[in-house]
Design a protein around this motif. Structure first.
Motif, PDB file in Angstrom:
ATOM      1  N   ILE A  38       0.791  -1.074   0.032  1.00 23.73           N
ATOM      2  CA  ILE A  38      -0.158  -0.092  -0.022  1.00 23.73           C
ATOM      3  C   ILE A  38       0.872   1.218   0.053  1.00 23.73           C
ATOM      4  O   ILE A  38       1.948   1.323   0.517  1.00 23.73           O
ATOM      5  CB  ILE A  38      -0.842   0.021   1.292  1.00 23.73           C
ATOM      6  N   ALA A  39       0.313   2.331  -1.076  1.00 23.07           N
ATOM      7  CA  ALA A  39       1.533   3.397  -0.628  1.00 23.07           C
ATOM      8  C   ALA A  39       0.268   4.523  -0.030  1.00 23.07           C
ATOM      9  O   ALA A  39      -0.769   4.686   0.005  1.00 23.07           O
ATOM     10  CB  ALA A  39       1.575   4.087  -2.105  1.00 23.07           C
ATOM     11  N   ILE A  40       1.224   5.163   0.938  1.00 18.99           N
ATOM     12  CA  ILE A  40       0.585   6.361   1.746  1.00 18.99           C
ATOM     13  C   ILE A  40       1.123   7.619   1.685  1.00 18.99           C
ATOM     14  O   ILE A  40       2.413   7.851   1.466  1.00 18.99           O
ATOM     15  CB  ILE A  40       0.318   5.993   3.135  1.00 18.99           C
ATOM     16  N   THR A  41       0.560   8.509   1.659  1.00 21.57           N
ATOM     17  CA  THR A  41       0.796  10.200   1.378  1.00 21.57           C
ATOM     18  C   THR A  41       0.255  11.125   2.296  1.00 21.57           C
ATOM     19  O   THR A  41      -1.037  10.910   2.849  1.00 21.57           O
ATOM     20  CB  THR A  41       0.587  10.567   0.201  1.00 21.57           C
ATOM     21  N   VAL A  42       0.938  11.691   2.907  1.00 20.86           N
ATOM     22  CA  VAL A  42       0.500  12.891   3.898  1.00 20.86           C
ATOM     23  C   VAL A  42       0.428  14.243   3.073  1.00 20.86           C
ATOM     24  O   VAL A  42       1.482  14.624   2.401  1.00 20.86           O
ATOM     25  CB  VAL A  42       1.447  12.971   5.194  1.00 20.86           C
ATOM     26  N   ASP A  43      -0.666  14.776   3.227  1.00 24.44           N
ATOM     27  CA  ASP A  43      -0.865  16.226   2.511  1.00 24.44           C
ATOM     28  C   ASP A  43      -0.638  17.284   3.524  1.00 24.44           C
ATOM     29  O   ASP A  43      -1.427  17.477   4.120  1.00 24.44           O
ATOM     30  CB  ASP A  43      -2.213  16.195   1.727  1.00 24.44           C
ATOM     31  N   GLU A  44       0.654  17.939   3.577  1.00 22.24           N
ATOM     32  CA  GLU A  44       0.634  18.942   4.634  1.00 22.24           C
ATOM     33  C   GLU A  44       0.067  20.369   4.154  1.00 22.24           C
ATOM     34  O   GLU A  44       0.086  21.156   4.980  1.00 22.24           O
ATOM     35  CB  GLU A  44       2.147  19.266   4.801  1.00 22.24           C
ATOM     36  N   GLY A  45      -0.552  20.532   2.999  1.00 21.98           N
ATOM     37  CA  GLY A  45      -1.025  21.632   2.760  1.00 21.98           C
ATOM     38  C   GLY A  45      -0.182  22.724   2.294  1.00 21.98           C
ATOM     39  O   GLY A  45      -0.113  23.857   2.878  1.00 21.98           O
ATOM     40  N   ILE A  46       0.574  22.416   1.248  1.00 20.87           N
ATOM     41  CA  ILE A  46       1.553  23.280   0.648  1.00 20.87           C
ATOM     42  C   ILE A  46       0.979  23.471  -0.840  1.00 20.87           C
ATOM     43  O   ILE A  46       1.535  22.757  -1.633  1.00 20.87           O
ATOM     44  CB  ILE A  46       3.062  22.874   1.067  1.00 20.87           C
ATOM     45  N   THR A  47       0.666  24.467  -1.214  1.00 21.72           N
ATOM     46  CA  THR A  47      -0.029  24.831  -2.570  1.00 21.72           C
ATOM     47  C   THR A  47       1.175  24.779  -3.516  1.00 21.72           C
ATOM     48  O   THR A  47       2.142  25.368  -3.033  1.00 21.72           O
ATOM     49  CB  THR A  47      -0.585  26.254  -2.604  1.00 21.72           C
ATOM     50  N   GLY A  48       0.836  24.248  -4.632  1.00 23.05           N
ATOM     51  CA  GLY A  48       1.698  24.117  -5.736  1.00 23.05           C
ATOM     52  C   GLY A  48       2.560  22.960  -5.646  1.00 23.05           C
ATOM     53  O   GLY A  48       2.406  22.004  -6.191  1.00 23.05           O
ATOM     54  N   TYR A  49       3.470  22.996  -4.401  1.00 16.08           N
ATOM     55  CA  TYR A  49       4.594  21.701  -4.093  1.00 16.08           C
ATOM     56  C   TYR A  49       3.640  20.513  -4.062  1.00 16.08           C
ATOM     57  O   TYR A  49       3.767  19.432  -4.673  1.00 16.08           O
ATOM     58  CB  TYR A  49       5.285  22.366  -3.203  1.00 16.08           C
TER      59      TYR A  49
END
Ligand code: SF4
Length: 272
Positions: free
Chosen positions: A51-62
């Motif tokens: 399983i792949a997991i990602t955390v979205d830190e809320g950095i627009t663009g990047y």
């Protein structure tokens, strides 16, 4: 490089029988390479759930560009993907925090919440291992940072984990022995997609100082990255100086009565 990664996977026991392996994927060269190789090495293994997991830190663009890339790539190679955001899990985004007056660098907050969310995601998905794309240089930098801060508790909790601590999904690092520039060349040569832009807040990272120190050391004393990691591992095998317990607030693993994320949450309530 593939042979060395395969050997490291075996040494760390990442693909043990009936494993659920979560790979933390940010969209950068290291994590996309780690995911690609984990997928290839487990292709014939019906007993492995990847399983792949990602955390979205809320950095627009990047981060938004990275999320699109990871979603497309995991879909293409047939890997289940899950994502959680700082906004949903901790009630803020890095874009909201960055312009505020605060005690610490942006990365000091970001790193703590990202590690905590990654661990809880992996735990909720029933993972037996949490794989990161940390390479030789990253790991040597982390060892140096912990030494400079005198933080032996954090040193004892560094991956790869050979001991299991209840509540902490053991972390694994298949790229542990691979230098950063070699991972970059490999990813380019194999056509593995990855984001090339840098986080707009990375200038504040204290890791930059340790990156320079490790590069200088390696240039003057070839092989020193391996020696630094070996020393770090020897230190992390010693019992942690502080006790390992559960946070009274959220139940996460901590060395005190409250975990770092909960302590920072209280601090952020005054800042945001
Ligand atoms: Fe977070 Fe710092 Fe990394 Fe940016 S550079 S994603 S702020 S830890």
């Amino acid at each position: 490089m593939e042979g060395r990664v395969r050997k490291e996977i075996r040494r760390q026991g990442i693909l043990a029988h009936n494993s659920t392996v979560c790979v933390a994927v940010s969209g950068g060269k290291d994590s996309m390479t780690a995911l690609t190789l984990m997928k290839e090495f487990s292709r014939e293994r019906r007993d492995i759930r990847l399983i792949a997991i990602t955390v979205d830190e809320g950095i627009t663009g990047y981060r938004s560009e990275a999320l699109r890339l990871v979603e497309e790539y995991t879909d293409r190679i047939g890997v289940e993907w899950h994502c959680r955001s700082f906004n949903d899990e901790a009630g803020f985004t890095m874009d909201r925090l960055a312009p505020r007056e605060r005690e610490r660098t942006t990365c000091a907050y970001c790193g703590v919440f990202r590690r905590s969310i990654m661990n809880s995601m992996a735990r909720d998905l029933g993972a037996t291992r949490l794989v990161t794309g940390l390479n030789l240089d990253d790991t040597a930098q982390s060892v140096m940072m912990n030494i400079a801060r005198g933080d032996m508790t954090r040193m004892s909790m560094m991956g790869p984990h050979e001991r299991t601590v209840d509540g902490l999904v053991p972390r694994a690092q298949p790229l542990l022995g691979i230098p950063e520039n070699e991972v970059l060349l490999y990813a380019i040569q194999r056509g593995i997609p990855f984001i090339r832009s840098s986080c707009p807040y990375s200038e504040e990272a204290s890791r930059n100082l340790f990156r320079d120190i490790v590069l200088r050391l390696e240039a003057e004393m070839p092989g020193s990255r391996y020696a630094v990691i070996k020393s770090g591992m020897a230190m992390s095998e010693a019992p942690p100086s502080g006790r390992i317990s559960r946070c009274a607030e959220c139940g996460d693993v901590t060395s005190g009565s409250e975990c770092r994320a909960c302590a920072l949450r209280t601090e952020l309530a005054k800042v945001l």
